[in-house]
Design an enzyme around this catalytic site. Structure first.
Site, mmCIF file in Angstrom:
data_model
loop_
_atom_site.group_PDB
_atom_site.id
_atom_site.type_symbol
_atom_site.label_atom_id
_atom_site.label_comp_id
_atom_site.label_asym_id
_atom_site.label_seq_id
_atom_site.Cartn_x
_atom_site.Cartn_y
_atom_site.Cartn_z
ATOM 1 N N GLY A 48 -6.835 19.473 -8.611
ATOM 2 C CA GLY A 48 -7.436 18.722 -7.504
ATOM 3 C C GLY A 48 -8.181 17.483 -7.982
ATOM 4 N N CYS A 49 -8.890 17.620 -9.076
ATOM 5 C CA CYS A 49 -9.675 16.495 -9.596
ATOM 6 C C CYS A 49 -8.758 15.386 -10.115
ATOM 7 C CB CYS A 49 -10.626 16.985 -10.685
ATOM 8 S SG CYS A 49 -11.813 18.192 -10.044
ATOM 9 N N THR A 50 -7.606 15.770 -10.644
ATOM 10 C CA THR A 50 -6.632 14.793 -11.119
ATOM 11 C C THR A 50 -6.056 14.002 -9.938
ATOM 12 O OG1 THR A 50 -6.114 16.127 -13.059
ATOM 13 C CG2 THR A 50 -4.441 14.540 -12.373
ATOM 14 N N ALA A 53 -8.888 11.621 -8.652
ATOM 15 C CA ALA A 53 -9.099 10.506 -9.585
ATOM 16 C C ALA A 53 -7.942 9.521 -9.515
ATOM 17 C CB ALA A 53 -9.261 11.034 -11.008
#
Length: 160
Positions: A48-50, A53
């Site tokens: 999710g963070c990828t 970002a």
């Protein structure tokens, strides 16, 4: 552990001082007079963070054209941020909140649940902060896909 309430629209954003991926300390004061997207995320290099970002990176020039800076904040250390920025070609600043002090000030540090286990962590949230350092919009329980556009749209609609 008692969790602080998340900051609300109209609140003054708390000042902070945190190191970025290049080991330079950054403060909220550094963005005075500019719009700022401060997004809090759980961990570098996770699915999710990828996505989140990457979407902010793809829209970075649109934000810059509108005079909006972006900072990502997580509990990861400077070295982790450095690797994540390099791997993902992230053009904006990531700040290392290793003590979670800033996450707590913004009210995004709290209980989370994953596969039946409860633990403390950063609840994915974004704050759109205006030129006067006040919270203009709060995005809670953020879904990474499409979030960058959602933040851009909120700013554009506010400027109309």
């Amino acid at each position: 552990m008692k969790c602080m309430a998340i900051l609300e629209v109209g609140n003054k954003a708390p000042n902070f001082e945190l190191p970025n991926q290049d080991e330079e300390n950054k403060t909220l004061e550094d963005y005075k007079g500019k719009w700022l997207v401060a997004y809090f995320y759980p961990r570098d290099d996770t699915p999710g963070c990828t996505v989140e970002a990457d979407e902010f990176s793809k829209d970075y020039k649109k934000f810059q054209k509108l005079g909006i800076d972006i900072i990502g904040i997580s509990k990861d250390d400077v070295e982790s941020h450095k690797k994540f920025c390099k791997k993902m070609s992230i053009p904006y600043i990531l700040l290392a909140d290793t003590t979670t002090k800033v996450s707590k000030l913004f009210g995004v540090w709290g209980k989370k649940k994953f596969m039946g286990k409860e633990y403390m962590g950063i609840n994915r949230s974004t704050f759109l902060i205006n030129k006067k350092g006040k919270i203009f919009k709060v995005f809670e329980k953020v879904k990474p896909k499409g979030h960058s556009k959602e933040v851009l749209d909120a700013y554009i609609n506010a400027e109309k």
